[in-house]
Write a protein that holds these residues in place. Sequence first.
Motif, PDB file in Angstrom:
ATOM      1  N   SER A  57       0.976  -1.279   0.149  1.00 22.73           N
ATOM      2  CA  SER A  57      -0.012   0.021   0.034  1.00 22.73           C
ATOM      3  C   SER A  57       0.730   1.361  -0.007  1.00 22.73           C
ATOM      4  N   ILE A  59       1.107   3.454  -2.873  1.00 24.11           N
ATOM      5  CA  ILE A  59       1.026   4.152  -3.953  1.00 24.11           C
ATOM      6  C   ILE A  59      -0.261   3.433  -5.142  1.00 24.11           C
ATOM      7  N   ASP A  60      -0.699   4.443  -5.787  1.00 25.24           N
ATOM      8  CA  ASP A  60      -1.896   3.683  -6.652  1.00 25.24           C
ATOM      9  C   ASP A  60      -1.070   3.218  -7.954  1.00 25.24           C
ATOM     10  N   GLY A  61      -1.836   2.329  -8.735  1.00 20.42           N
ATOM     11  CA  GLY A  61      -1.266   1.768 -10.070  1.00 20.42           C
ATOM     12  C   GLY A  61      -0.777   2.507 -10.839  1.00 20.42           C
ATOM     13  N   LYS A  62      -1.494   3.721 -11.147  1.00 11.72           N
ATOM     14  CA  LYS A  62      -1.486   4.687 -12.200  1.00 11.72           C
ATOM     15  C   LYS A  62      -0.173   5.506 -11.931  1.00 11.72           C
ATOM     16  N   ALA A  63       0.146   5.654 -10.924  1.00  9.56           N
ATOM     17  CA  ALA A  63       1.400   6.689 -10.254  1.00  9.56           C
ATOM     18  C   ALA A  63       2.587   5.667 -10.540  1.00  9.56           C
ATOM     19  N   ALA A  64       2.329   4.381 -10.013  1.00  4.72           N
ATOM     20  CA  ALA A  64       3.449   3.561 -10.104  1.00  4.72           C
ATOM     21  C   ALA A  64       3.895   3.209 -11.407  1.00  4.72           C
ATOM     22  N   ARG A  65       2.936   3.022 -12.322  1.00  5.94           N
ATOM     23  CA  ARG A  65       3.087   2.923 -13.788  1.00  5.94           C
ATOM     24  C   ARG A  65       3.981   3.989 -14.254  1.00  5.94           C
TER      25      ARG A  65
END
Length: 95
Positions: A57, A59-65
Amino acid sequence: MQVYKLMMSMGGVVMASLMAGCSSTPYLDSRFGEAVDMALAQQTINQQASQSTDPVSGIDGKAAREAMGRYHDSFKTPPSTANILTIDVLGGGGK
């Protein structure tokens, strides 16, 4: 003849010293890598992290991508070296 005997005895002393040095390595060999293992254990926060099934938990997926995309793109083009200050240390001058 005296020089020959002296050289042979000195050679024997040197060989005995070398053999004595080699006989002490089993103790050192038994502890080989212990410092590295200790440093690794001290730098690991959670030793059982690989057994955890709890998702990561923070960081969201879009920011990580996007972050990973920028990271991978940074290797495609090298950073610019236009603003690097160079100092002529050797005094060649380049003239």
